[in-house]
Design a protein around this motif. Structure first.
Motif, short mmCIF file in Angstrom:
data_model
loop_
_atom_site.label_atom_id
_atom_site.label_comp_id
_atom_site.label_asym_id
_atom_site.label_seq_id
_atom_site.Cartn_x
_atom_site.Cartn_y
_atom_site.Cartn_z
N GLY A 319 0.80 -1.22 0.00
CA GLY A 319 0.00 0.00 0.00
C GLY A 319 0.82 1.27 0.00
N HIS A 320 2.12 1.18 -0.29
CA HIS A 320 3.00 2.34 -0.31
C HIS A 320 3.15 2.86 -1.74
CE1 HIS A 320 4.96 0.33 3.43
NE2 HIS A 320 3.87 1.04 3.76
N ALA A 321 3.17 4.16 -1.89
CA ALA A 321 3.28 4.76 -3.21
C ALA A 321 4.60 4.36 -3.87
CB ALA A 321 3.19 6.28 -3.11
N ARG A 322 4.53 3.93 -5.09
CA ARG A 322 5.74 3.60 -5.84
C ARG A 322 6.51 4.88 -6.17
NH1 ARG A 322 2.47 -0.42 -9.22
NH2 ARG A 322 3.05 -2.47 -8.38
N SER A 323 7.83 4.76 -6.18
CA SER A 323 8.64 5.92 -6.53
C SER A 323 10.02 5.47 -6.99
CB SER A 323 8.78 6.88 -5.34
OG SER A 323 9.61 6.34 -4.33
N TYR A 324 10.74 6.39 -7.59
CA TYR A 324 12.14 6.19 -7.94
C TYR A 324 12.96 7.31 -7.34
CZ TYR A 324 12.54 2.10 -10.93
OH TYR A 324 12.61 0.81 -11.38
N GLU A 325 14.04 6.93 -6.65
CA GLU A 325 14.94 7.89 -6.04
C GLU A 325 16.05 8.25 -7.02
OE1 GLU A 325 18.08 8.04 -2.27
OE2 GLU A 325 16.39 6.64 -2.25
N ILE A 326 16.40 9.53 -7.10
CA ILE A 326 17.50 9.98 -7.95
C ILE A 326 18.79 9.87 -7.15
CG2 ILE A 326 18.45 11.94 -9.21
CD1 ILE A 326 15.53 12.90 -9.60
N VAL A 327 19.73 9.09 -7.67
CA VAL A 327 20.99 8.81 -6.97
C VAL A 327 22.14 9.44 -7.75
CG1 VAL A 327 22.49 7.03 -6.03
CG2 VAL A 327 20.01 6.63 -6.16
N PRO A 328 22.73 10.50 -7.24
CA PRO A 328 23.77 11.20 -8.01
C PRO A 328 25.07 10.41 -8.05
CG PRO A 328 23.61 12.15 -5.82
CD PRO A 328 22.49 11.14 -5.93
N GLY A 329 25.85 10.64 -9.09
CA GLY A 329 27.21 10.13 -9.16
C GLY A 329 28.19 11.26 -8.88
N PRO A 330 29.48 10.96 -8.84
CA PRO A 330 30.48 12.02 -8.64
C PRO A 330 30.36 13.09 -9.72
CG PRO A 330 31.48 9.84 -8.46
CD PRO A 330 30.09 9.63 -8.98
N THR A 331 30.51 14.34 -9.34
CA THR A 331 30.37 15.43 -10.30
C THR A 331 31.27 16.59 -9.93
OG1 THR A 331 28.76 16.89 -11.41
CG2 THR A 331 28.44 16.49 -9.07
N THR A 332 31.70 17.32 -10.93
CA THR A 332 32.41 18.59 -10.76
C THR A 332 31.56 19.65 -11.45
OG1 THR A 332 34.55 17.47 -10.81
CG2 THR A 332 34.54 19.85 -11.16
N LYS A 333 30.84 20.40 -10.66
CA LYS A 333 29.89 21.37 -11.21
C LYS A 333 30.64 22.55 -11.83
CE LYS A 333 26.98 22.81 -8.21
NZ LYS A 333 25.81 22.81 -7.31
N TYR A 334 30.34 22.83 -13.07
CA TYR A 334 31.03 23.90 -13.81
C TYR A 334 30.33 25.23 -13.56
CZ TYR A 334 33.00 26.45 -17.81
OH TYR A 334 33.64 27.37 -18.60
N PRO A 335 31.04 26.23 -12.98
CA PRO A 335 30.38 27.49 -12.62
C PRO A 335 30.36 28.53 -13.72
CG PRO A 335 32.62 27.47 -11.77
CD PRO A 335 32.42 26.14 -12.46
N GLY A 336 30.92 28.18 -14.89
CA GLY A 336 31.09 29.20 -15.92
C GLY A 336 29.85 29.55 -16.71
N ARG A 337 28.82 28.72 -16.67
CA ARG A 337 27.60 28.98 -17.44
C ARG A 337 26.39 28.87 -16.53
NH1 ARG A 337 28.70 31.76 -21.93
NH2 ARG A 337 30.31 30.73 -23.22
N SER A 338 25.37 29.64 -16.82
CA SER A 338 24.19 29.64 -15.97
C SER A 338 23.49 28.29 -15.98
CB SER A 338 23.21 30.74 -16.41
OG SER A 338 22.84 30.55 -17.78
N PHE A 339 23.53 27.58 -17.10
CA PHE A 339 22.80 26.30 -17.18
C PHE A 339 23.57 25.16 -16.51
CE2 PHE A 339 25.02 26.96 -21.21
CZ PHE A 339 25.76 25.81 -21.35
N THR A 340 24.85 25.35 -16.18
CA THR A 340 25.62 24.30 -15.51
C THR A 340 25.80 24.56 -14.02
OG1 THR A 340 27.72 25.39 -16.05
CG2 THR A 340 26.90 23.73 -17.60
N LYS A 341 25.18 25.61 -13.50
CA LYS A 341 25.39 25.99 -12.10
C LYS A 341 24.56 25.18 -11.12
CE LYS A 341 27.02 30.73 -12.76
NZ LYS A 341 26.76 32.17 -12.52
N HIS A 342 23.65 24.35 -11.64
CA HIS A 342 22.81 23.52 -10.77
C HIS A 342 22.95 22.06 -11.16
CE1 HIS A 342 20.97 27.06 -8.97
NE2 HIS A 342 20.82 27.54 -10.19
N ASP A 343 22.70 21.18 -10.19
CA ASP A 343 22.87 19.75 -10.41
C ASP A 343 21.72 19.10 -11.15
OD1 ASP A 343 25.41 19.38 -9.02
OD2 ASP A 343 24.30 19.85 -7.20
N LEU A 344 20.53 19.61 -10.94
CA LEU A 344 19.37 19.07 -11.66
C LEU A 344 18.28 20.13 -11.74
CD1 LEU A 344 17.33 16.51 -9.49
CD2 LEU A 344 18.60 18.42 -8.56
#
Length: 439
Positions: A319-344
């Motif tokens: 009776g529990h709602a089905r779901s999928y958890e988002i599991v991140p991998g290693p990342t180096t976030k690039y700060p040079g562009r606005s679209f790369t400044k967030h992880d998701l």
């Protein structure tokens, strides 16, 4: 590593001709049929047999999906469903899944490539040798906008199975009985050449319901980029005469969830707060809170933060709602562009929003051409997930020649999709929600 702007264009044309030439003479399939048991138990996805992938793994789990090939994104997987043993019908997971961009800016500021929408990623599909798809099948792909329109077919899609090691292990106190199983995966992948690089786009579908999405970069370092200044590269070869220019690979994926057949998936964010031990306690305490994400969001990973995509209607046998958890991998976030400044990013579905940067989906100009511009407070009724995983490539002597593959990616893991571990042995099937002493 890419070549410079001028020679890059010549390289792209040359690669296109060579790929087409190989395609003309290659066989349509390769490798023996998979050793894993195949079945038609799960209903076919909404596609012809040519474009259907269906695999029953030895543990009893069946994955079913359709594939197609996009002129910019390359391989696209649609209508992905998962049926573990004990479930009477397939469980829909994804409406579609694909790459959404590979953004490659160089540390010296000389160039930035958008490999999917600007530099022929899809057209760079290469033929795979039989040994590259052990135990599996290589499918023929008709490449849209092929560099050689007379020979658009490339034998470039591998589907096979692989072991991943222990799925679980549990033994009794006296070790008289050991429960263990070796996990099995369905592996689907292509290789696309862009300049000197070869990108392996890999999708792994585990028998426990987990999906792993990875991009691996291999091929060659570009000799034309052995000109980096101090702090912008790394010496390659004898002495310091050749310095390979450092650069970033910012890979985006686009996931359209369709849990239990509905696109009205809910998004939830979880954050845990750890506080110092109170008087009389032996350890710190941690409390987890849930936040329902109802509006479009640009999200960032933090310690003790995670997200899940929740089915609008489907529930497991508990009776529990089905779901999928988002599991991140290693990342180096690039700060040079606005679209790369967030992880998701979570955006509401719009047909024209197809690529995370340099979008070619014909959105109105006022909406912008990158995913960060699309997060504007709109209510999420059909959420799309955009994942950004970065890798800062500072070359090393070992990167030649050829360059060892380096991976970046993430996973989505089932959370309450089934009432118990889908690989639970029959002898333990009664231990749902309670514990019994090990024997």
């Amino acid at each position: 590593m890419h070549v410079n702007r001028v020679s890059r264009a010549r390289m792209r044309t040359a690669v296109g001709v060579s790929v087409a030439a190989l395609a003309a003479g290659a066989m349509a399939g390769a490798g023996p049929a998979s050793a894993e048991q195949k079945t038609a138990a799960a209903p076919a996805a909404d596609c012809s047999s040519t474009y259907k992938i269906q695999q029953k793994l030895s543990s009893g789990t069946t994955w079913t999906m359709c594939w197609r090939y996009d002129s910019k994104a390359g391989l696209v997987l649609d209508d992905v469903s998962y049926q573990p043993k004990g479930e009477t019908k397939p469980i829909k997971v994804l409406n579609s899944a694909r790459l959404a961009q590979i953004d490659v800016p160089y540390d010296d500021g000389s160039v930035e490539y958008d490999d999917l929408t600007g530099f022929g990623f899809a057209q760079g599909l290469v033929n795979l040798a039989p040994g590259e798809c052990p135990g599996g099948t290589i499918k023929s792909v008709k490449v849209p906008d092929s560099w050689d329109p007379q020979h658009p077919n490339v034998n470039g899609l591998c589907t096979t199975t692989r072991s991943r090691g222990h799925a679980y292990r549990m033994q009794g106190d006296s070790a008289n009985k050991v429960y263990q199983a070796q996990g099995k995966d369905l592996l689907v992948y292509t290789v696309n050449q862009v300049g000197w690089y070869e990108y392996m786009t890999e999708w792994r579908f585990q028998d426990d319901g987990t999906i792993n999405m990875n991009v691996g970069a291999t091929g060659s370092l570009s000799y034309e980029d052995y000109d980096a200044g101090d702090g912008r590269g790394w010496p390659i070869g004898k002495g310091a005469s050749a310095s390979a220019t450092s650069h970033s690979h910012n890979v985006f994926w686009r996931l359209d969830f369709g849990l239990d057949g509905s696109s009205k998936t809910k998004v939830e964010q979880y954050d845990s707060k750890v506080t110092a031990p109170a008087r009389g306690q032996e350890a710190p305490t941690a409390k987890t809170t849930r936040t329902k994400v109802t509006k479009e969001l640009a999200g960032d990973y933090k310690t003790y933060r995670w997200w899940r995509m929740v089915s609008a209607s489907g529930k497991n046998k508990d009776g529990h709602a089905r779901s999928y958890e988002i599991v991140p991998g290693p990342t180096t976030k690039y700060p040079g562009r606005s679209f790369t400044k967030h992880d998701l990013y979570f955006t509401d579905y719009k047909k024209c929003e197809q690529f995370a940067s340099n979008n070619t989906g014909n959105c109105p100009a006022a909406e912008g051409k990158s995913v960060d511009k699309w997060v504007n407070g709109q209510t999420l009724t059909h959420p799309i997930v955009w994942m950004n995983v970065g890798f800062h490539h500072i070359a090393r002597d070992e990167d030649q020649q050829p360059m060892p593959i380096h991976w970046q990616g993430f996973s989505i893991a089932p959370r309450d999709v089934t009432a118990m571990n889908p690989l639970t042995p029959d002898a333990l099937a009664a231990q749902n929600g309670h514990w019994e002493p090990r024997s």
